[in-house]
Design a protein around this motif. Structure first.
Motif, PDB file in Angstrom:
ATOM      1  N   TYR A 268      17.643  80.789  -7.967  1.00 29.68           N
ATOM      2  CA  TYR A 268      18.339  81.527  -6.907  1.00 29.68           C
ATOM      3  C   TYR A 268      19.828  81.658  -7.224  1.00 29.68           C
ATOM      4  O   TYR A 268      20.432  82.706  -7.010  1.00 29.68           O
ATOM      5  CB  TYR A 268      18.165  80.839  -5.549  1.00 29.68           C
ATOM      6  CG  TYR A 268      16.909  81.230  -4.814  1.00 29.68           C
ATOM      7  CD1 TYR A 268      16.754  82.511  -4.290  1.00 29.68           C
ATOM      8  CD2 TYR A 268      15.882  80.313  -4.618  1.00 29.68           C
ATOM      9  CE1 TYR A 268      15.611  82.868  -3.602  1.00 29.68           C
ATOM     10  CE2 TYR A 268      14.731  80.658  -3.929  1.00 29.68           C
ATOM     11  CZ  TYR A 268      14.600  81.943  -3.424  1.00 29.68           C
ATOM     12  OH  TYR A 268      13.469  82.301  -2.740  1.00 29.68           O
TER      13      TYR A 268
ATOM     14  N   VAL B 286      19.578  85.429  -0.823  1.00 31.52           N
ATOM     15  CA  VAL B 286      19.703  84.332  -1.780  1.00 31.52           C
ATOM     16  C   VAL B 286      20.503  83.187  -1.165  1.00 31.52           C
ATOM     17  O   VAL B 286      20.121  82.015  -1.269  1.00 31.52           O
ATOM     18  CB  VAL B 286      20.357  84.823  -3.095  1.00 31.52           C
ATOM     19  CG1 VAL B 286      20.805  83.662  -3.964  1.00 31.52           C
ATOM     20  CG2 VAL B 286      19.398  85.725  -3.855  1.00 31.52           C
TER      21      VAL B 286
ATOM     22  N   ASP C   6      14.032  75.914  -8.596  1.00 34.17           N
ATOM     23  CA  ASP C   6      14.133  77.080  -7.712  1.00 34.17           C
ATOM     24  C   ASP C   6      15.584  77.337  -7.313  1.00 34.17           C
ATOM     25  O   ASP C   6      16.034  78.483  -7.269  1.00 34.17           O
ATOM     26  CB  ASP C   6      13.280  76.892  -6.455  1.00 34.17           C
ATOM     27  CG  ASP C   6      11.790  76.994  -6.741  1.00 34.17           C
ATOM     28  OD1 ASP C   6      11.411  77.536  -7.804  1.00 34.17           O
ATOM     29  OD2 ASP C   6      11.005  76.528  -5.891  1.00 34.17           O
TER      30      ASP C   6
END
Length: 83
Positions: A36, A19, A32
């Protein structure tokens, strides 16, 4: 039970590293990046939970007067568990 809660500490840490790499990379959309980030927070909490579980089980084995004695480990930061 959610899949992440079944992860071992090592597996959760590996996913957390992935991550972080994704977040440090380029080309992620804001959405996004947020996804994450949220996954990273869940993984950090899981790692902390796993560490607390193990922390409670750690013991030091001592030899006192010829007998083996166990007591909980004194942790850095002034936390003494069971003493």
């Amino acid at each position: 039970m959610p899949e992440e809660e079944q992860l071992t500490f090592e597996a959760a840490l590996q996913k957390l590293e992935e991550v972080v790499q994704a977040l440090e990379g380029e080309g992620l959309t804001l959405e996004d990046s947020l996804a994450y980030y949220q996954e990273g927070i869940r993984l950090v909490r899981l790692c902390r939970q796993r560490l607390k579980e193990v922390e409670g089980k750690l013991q030091v084995i001592l030899l006192q007067d010829g007998e083996v004695v166990t007591r909980e480990l004194s942790l850095p930061g002034g936390e003494n568990h069971g003493t």
